[in-house]
Design an enzyme around this catalytic site. Structure first.
Site, mmCIF file in Angstrom:
data_model
loop_
_atom_site.group_PDB
_atom_site.id
_atom_site.type_symbol
_atom_site.label_atom_id
_atom_site.label_comp_id
_atom_site.label_asym_id
_atom_site.label_seq_id
_atom_site.Cartn_x
_atom_site.Cartn_y
_atom_site.Cartn_z
ATOM 1 N N SER A 159 6.020 4.585 9.230
ATOM 2 C CA SER A 159 4.915 3.517 9.693
ATOM 3 C C SER A 159 4.189 4.194 11.139
ATOM 4 O O SER A 159 3.945 5.290 11.004
ATOM 5 C CB SER A 159 5.646 2.445 10.152
ATOM 6 N N TYR A 214 -6.619 1.391 10.205
ATOM 7 C CA TYR A 214 -5.311 1.796 10.621
ATOM 8 C C TYR A 214 -4.167 0.746 10.671
ATOM 9 O O TYR A 214 -3.313 1.128 9.949
ATOM 10 C CB TYR A 214 -5.465 3.049 11.623
ATOM 11 N N LYS A 243 -0.646 -0.065 8.377
ATOM 12 C CA LYS A 243 0.626 0.084 9.199
ATOM 13 C C LYS A 243 1.355 -0.897 9.048
ATOM 14 O O LYS A 243 2.615 -1.057 9.068
ATOM 15 C CB LYS A 243 0.373 1.117 10.379
HETATM 16 N N1 LIG Z 1 0.359 12.065 14.769
HETATM 17 C C1 LIG Z 1 0.643 10.830 15.244
HETATM 18 O O1 LIG Z 1 0.370 10.605 16.570
HETATM 19 C C2 LIG Z 1 1.199 9.818 14.457
HETATM 20 C C3 LIG Z 1 1.702 8.558 14.927
HETATM 21 C C4 LIG Z 1 2.397 7.669 14.371
HETATM 22 C C5 LIG Z 1 2.545 7.701 12.879
HETATM 23 N N2 LIG Z 1 1.642 8.821 12.115
HETATM 24 C C6 LIG Z 1 1.807 8.934 10.803
HETATM 25 O O2 LIG Z 1 2.599 10.167 10.351
HETATM 26 C C7 LIG Z 1 2.191 10.419 8.911
HETATM 27 C C8 LIG Z 1 1.852 12.035 8.998
HETATM 28 O O3 LIG Z 1 0.847 12.265 9.726
HETATM 29 P P1 LIG Z 1 0.713 13.426 10.724
HETATM 30 O O4 LIG Z 1 0.759 12.976 12.103
HETATM 31 O O5 LIG Z 1 1.630 14.503 10.445
HETATM 32 O O6 LIG Z 1 -0.960 13.925 10.574
HETATM 33 P P2 LIG Z 1 -1.518 15.435 9.689
HETATM 34 O O7 LIG Z 1 -0.931 16.543 10.512
HETATM 35 O O8 LIG Z 1 -2.752 15.091 9.563
HETATM 36 O O9 LIG Z 1 -0.820 15.179 8.378
HETATM 37 C C9 LIG Z 1 -1.167 13.963 7.447
HETATM 38 C C10 LIG Z 1 -0.583 14.561 6.067
HETATM 39 O O10 LIG Z 1 -0.941 13.626 4.833
HETATM 40 C C11 LIG Z 1 -1.512 14.176 3.899
HETATM 41 N N3 LIG Z 1 -2.452 13.413 3.071
HETATM 42 C C12 LIG Z 1 -3.600 12.741 3.574
HETATM 43 N N4 LIG Z 1 -4.032 12.243 2.252
HETATM 44 C C13 LIG Z 1 -3.432 12.246 1.358
HETATM 45 C C14 LIG Z 1 -3.209 12.075 -0.040
HETATM 46 N N5 LIG Z 1 -4.303 11.403 -0.671
HETATM 47 N N6 LIG Z 1 -2.161 12.592 -0.900
HETATM 48 C C15 LIG Z 1 -1.175 13.138 -0.415
HETATM 49 N N7 LIG Z 1 -1.242 13.522 0.973
HETATM 50 C C16 LIG Z 1 -2.333 13.352 1.929
HETATM 51 C C17 LIG Z 1 -2.324 15.444 4.615
HETATM 52 O O11 LIG Z 1 -2.621 16.245 3.479
HETATM 53 P P3 LIG Z 1 -4.101 17.385 3.507
HETATM 54 O O12 LIG Z 1 -3.431 18.612 4.163
HETATM 55 O O13 LIG Z 1 -4.301 17.443 2.089
HETATM 56 O O14 LIG Z 1 -5.142 16.529 4.197
HETATM 57 C C18 LIG Z 1 -1.352 15.907 5.832
HETATM 58 O O15 LIG Z 1 -0.404 16.858 4.960
HETATM 59 C C19 LIG Z 1 0.840 9.533 8.811
HETATM 60 O O16 LIG Z 1 1.308 8.669 7.717
HETATM 61 C C20 LIG Z 1 0.476 9.069 10.136
HETATM 62 O O17 LIG Z 1 0.026 7.719 9.910
HETATM 63 C C21 LIG Z 1 1.311 9.760 12.922
#
Ligand SMILES: NC(=O)c1ccc[n+]([C@@H]2O[C@H](COP(=O)([O-])OP(=O)(O)OC[C@H]3O[C@@H](n4cnc5c(N)ncnc54)[C@H](OP(=O)(O)O)[C@@H]3O)[C@@H](O)[C@H]2O)c1
Length: 276
Positions: free
Chosen positions: A134, A148, A152
């Site tokens: 989340s 977004y 979530k």
């Molecule tokens: N970073 C933050 O500050 C933060 C905070 C709270 C929660 N989150 C959550 O953490 C999770 C991971 O995000 P992250 O921060 O690691 O960002 P990230 O580095 O942008 O990684 C996102 C990942 O999701 C993949 N993705 C997007 N669309 C997809 C699809 N249709 N099918 C399969 N994979 C897909 C991307 O793949 P591609 O390379 O193919 O695009 C990438 O591997 C998300 O759910 C995000 O909402 C992040």
């Protein structure tokens, strides 16, 4: 290899997903690192305990095929991390229909589809754990992220209700709520709406973007993806029935403030932080 625990993770091409794949691999687990384009991913190496498989959460056939290959390879999946996701940002009225739809398709329906596809396997084993990524943004909100947050907050409700329903089958559900993390989230993954038709929103959107910029001094408080991976490992290993794992100092602080302060005061702080 069949007596080791096996984890399947979505969205392993970068950020939290990739760090989680590495973390569990180092801890001796079998790892099914799934992503949209495994052919492009060069920094995660396959071995007898790690496989990379194609899984696009918007494509049910790839979900089905990835599960089939993972079970064939490791015999059983113990934990599934629904991590794939991204953010949209900007004023709601500037969002296009396809941007709104994709946000929900990936962050919410993707999680639902993966969960439904895995359930027969967990049922058969009478065990299994879903860990849904989340966000701090699943507990509180910030300006210009309405869609977004909608996804979530939906993940929170989906997960919380589901854990009651699956408990008697030996299956559990947990949520991890990261604060800000140094990943591609705020860079290549962020889908910003075109605000050119909304000049009255522009200065606030600029402030929001500035505060959100990972190069700003505020970003020094961001967590590293490896720290979130360690919290996911805690959730995967938990034996105390804990449901919620808030990850990152900022997320813990914000959640504490949300519970201690009146909503009026909390809202004023968020507004000043995000748009001030
Ligand atoms: N970073 C933050 O500050 C933060 C905070 C709270 C929660 N989150 C959550 O953490 C999770 C991971 O995000 P992250 O921060 O690691 O960002 P990230 O580095 O942008 O990684 C996102 C990942 O999701 C993949 N993705 C997007 N669309 C997809 C699809 N249709 N099918 C399969 N994979 C897909 C991307 O793949 P591609 O390379 O193919 O695009 C990438 O591997 C998300 O759910 C995000 O909402 C992040």
């Amino acid at each position: 290899m069949k007596n080791r625990k096996t984890i399947l993770i979505t969205g392993c091409s970068s950020g939290i997903g990739k760090a989680t794949a590495r973390h569990f691999h180092q801890k001796g687990w079998n790892v099914v690192a799934t992503m949209r384009n495994p052919g492009k991913e060069k920094s995660l190496s396959e071995d007898d305990r790690l496989i990379k498989l194609k899984l696009d959460v918007q494509d049910k056939a790839t979900i089905k095929n990835a599960l089939k290959s993972a079970i064939k390879r490791f015999g059983k999946i113990d934990v599934v991390v629904n991590n794939a996701g991204y953010g949209t940002a900007g004023p709601l009225e500037a969002a296009r229909d396809d941007q709104i739809k994709r946000q929900f398709d990936v962050n919410l329906f993707g999680v639902i589809d993966v969960t439904r596809a895995v359930l027969p396997h967990f049922r058969e084993n009478k065990s299994g754990r879903f860990i849904n990524i989340s966000s701090m943004g699943g507990l509180v909100t910030f300006p210009f992220f309405s869609l977004y947050h909608a996804t979530k907050w939906a993940i929170e409700g989906f997960s919380e209700s589901l854990q009651y329903e699956l408990e008697h089958l030996g299956i559990d559900v947990k949520v991890v709520e990261p604060g800000a993390v140094k990943t591609d989230f705020a860079g290549r993954s962020l889908d910003l709406f075109d605000v050119s038709g909304y000049p009255d929103h522009q200065s606030l959107v600029e402030k929001m973007k500035k505060n959100f910029d990972q190069r700003s001094s505020k970003a020094s408080g961001y967590s590293e993806p490896e720290q979130i991976a360690a919290v996911i490992f805690k959730a995967a290993s938990d034996a105390n029935g804990r449901f919620r794992f808030i990850a990152g100092k900022d997320a813990r602080l914000v959640w504490r403030l949300r519970r201690l302060l009146s909503f009026k005061l909390f809202r004023a702080i968020i507004k000043k932080q995000a748009l001030g």
